[in-house]
Enzyme design. Structure first.
Site, PDB file in Angstrom:
ATOM      1  N   THR A 101      -2.051   3.867   3.700  1.00  0.00           N
ATOM      2  CA  THR A 101      -1.132   4.840   3.635  1.00  0.00           C
ATOM      3  C   THR A 101      -0.422   5.107   4.940  1.00  0.00           C
ATOM      4  OG1 THR A 101      -2.415   6.443   2.216  1.00  0.00           O
ATOM      5  CG2 THR A 101      -0.695   7.425   3.687  1.00  0.00           C
ATOM      6  N   THR A 140       2.043   6.947  -0.215  1.00  0.00           N
ATOM      7  CA  THR A 140       1.111   5.911  -0.824  1.00  0.00           C
ATOM      8  C   THR A 140       1.166   5.483  -2.043  1.00  0.00           C
ATOM      9  OG1 THR A 140      -1.211   5.330  -0.070  1.00  0.00           O
ATOM     10  CG2 THR A 140      -0.827   7.557  -0.975  1.00  0.00           C
ATOM     11  N   THR A 187      -5.688   8.715   7.005  1.00  0.00           N
ATOM     12  CA  THR A 187      -5.402   7.347   6.094  1.00  0.00           C
ATOM     13  C   THR A 187      -6.996   7.101   5.791  1.00  0.00           C
ATOM     14  OG1 THR A 187      -4.651   5.207   6.135  1.00  0.00           O
ATOM     15  CG2 THR A 187      -5.470   6.193   8.047  1.00  0.00           C
ATOM     16  N   GLY A 188      -7.108   6.119   4.982  1.00  0.00           N
ATOM     17  CA  GLY A 188      -8.499   5.734   4.639  1.00  0.00           C
ATOM     18  C   GLY A 188      -8.851   6.179   3.246  1.00  0.00           C
ATOM     19  N   ARG A 205      -6.268   8.469 -11.040  1.00  0.00           N
ATOM     20  CA  ARG A 205      -6.951   8.991  -9.721  1.00  0.00           C
ATOM     21  C   ARG A 205      -5.975   9.546  -8.855  1.00  0.00           C
ATOM     22  NH1 ARG A 205      -6.542   7.452  -4.044  1.00  0.00           N
ATOM     23  NH2 ARG A 205      -8.466   7.797  -2.958  1.00  0.00           N
ATOM     24  N   SER A 223       1.024  -1.121  -0.239  1.00  0.00           N
ATOM     25  CA  SER A 223      -0.040  -0.028  -0.232  1.00  0.00           C
ATOM     26  C   SER A 223       0.933   1.176  -0.050  1.00  0.00           C
ATOM     27  CB  SER A 223      -0.803  -0.005   1.321  1.00  0.00           C
ATOM     28  OG  SER A 223      -0.229  -0.317   2.382  1.00  0.00           O
TER      29      SER A 223
END
Ligand code: ASP
Length: 330
Positions: A191, A209, A242-243, A219, A89
């Site tokens: 991330t 990330t 993060t997320g 994106r 990731s």
């Protein structure tokens, strides 16, 4: 990424004023609880998202204790994770976009609010260092895509064309069955965001990330967006996210956390308020996670997440451990 499941779950749900932590351990080993407050420390403090924050914090701590600046610490700390090609990731070992390209996002910001950022960059091991170079060697904050890659080559960064067979095979399998829908759930993105304060109270932050797995080509998430994935203002504090990046961008999440701390909220309260705002503004949050970490200019720190499962690595003079963030949805 699932390594984080092997770490202790610390039971921080709800609005506990005092967090209780445990030292990381091998599965089956005896738990060692820490029952003193985990929200304030005198001296340096480093917070990083997820389990890969442990080696990152260790490196950042070494940099600080060797006399490096807090900016050096946050750059070199997350660079450890970028160089770990088993990480799916962050960095070149990350999962690709839906067309099979690994595209990287990163940013960095210092105590004075100087910032550098790169987005949608391919074939470089250390986007965080390119972001720092953008900050220090250009009049700009952000470079993207082919322009960022060309500038990086012109400024001494080398290309790395590594392909990881296991990652390629997983993407091919996904592409066979996916109908090319990008995936947004709580397990395919992690991330590393790092925020740190040195012994003199100077703040800095970094974020890097490979973004959401199998995203649409082009994106860009929150991680390279100053104010979304990271925000540092030496007068008020630092925060990172993060997320699902779209949630952090729409709320200017990290900036909002810092502004709430400026108004007097504790770091935990500020992170929670932004998570609540995300929930008010989004009806559809199924399978989505978002979490924030924050350090206030007075040395207090904390975090909050939408769902159970977000944890962070904490390093202070006397602690090196994983902490489960408080959350709203179990
Ligand atoms: N925030 C990142 C993104 O949306 C993903 C992550 O946190 O893992 O690109």
């Amino acid at each position: 990424m699932n390594d984080r499941r092997h770490f202790l779950k610390l039971g921080l749900a709800g609005s506990a004023a005092l967090a209780t932590g445990c030292f990381p351990k091998e599965e089956g080993a005896e738990e060692k609880a820490v029952d003193t407050p985990l929200s304030f420390t005198k001296g340096p403090v480093i917070l990083s998202t997820w389990i890969h924050g442990m080696p990152a914090n260790a490196k950042a701590w070494d940099v600080l204790t060797a006399g490096g600046s807090v900016l050096d610490a946050v750059e070199q700390g997350v660079a450890v994770v970028e160089s770990d090609f088993t990480n799916r990731s962050v960095g070149l070992g990350g999962r690709p976009d839906r067309d099979g390209h690994v595209t990287l996002d990163a940013c960095i910001q210092d105590h004075e609010g100087r910032a550098g950022s790169v987005a949608f960059v391919q074939h470089f091991e250390h986007p965080i260092s390119i972001a720092r170079a953008v900050m220090e060697r250009t009049p700009h904050v952000m470079l993207v895509g082919a322009g960022a890659e060309r500038w990086a080559l012109e400024n001494g960064f080398s290309r790395n064309d590594i392909t990881i067979p296991e990652v390629k095979a997983a993407w091919e399998e996904w592409a066979r069955t996916s109908n090319y829908k990008p995936v947004a759930n709580i397990e395919n993105h992690d991330t590393i965001g790092m925020i740190a304060m040195d012994a003199a109270g100077r703040l800095a932050g970094s974020c890097t990330t490979s973004g959401m797995a199998y995203k649409i080509h082009g994106r860009v998430g929150d991680s390279p967006i100053i104010g979304a994935g990271l925000f540092v203002d030496g007068e008020a504090g630092a925060a990172c996210a993060t997320g699902v990046g779209e949630l952090a961008i729409r709320t200017a999440g990290s900036h909002t956390v810092v502004e709430l701390m400026r108004q007097g909220r504790t770091p935990e309260e500020a992170c929670h308020e932004v998570v609540l705002r995300v929930q008010r503004k989004h009806k559809e949050l199924v399978d989505m996670q978002i979490g924030f970490l924050a350090i206030r200019a007075d040395g207090t720190f904390g975090g909050w997440s939408l769902r159970k499962g977000f944890n962070y690595a904490l390093r202070t003079t006397d602690r090196e451990l994983m902490v489960d963030a408080p959350f709203d949805i179990a």
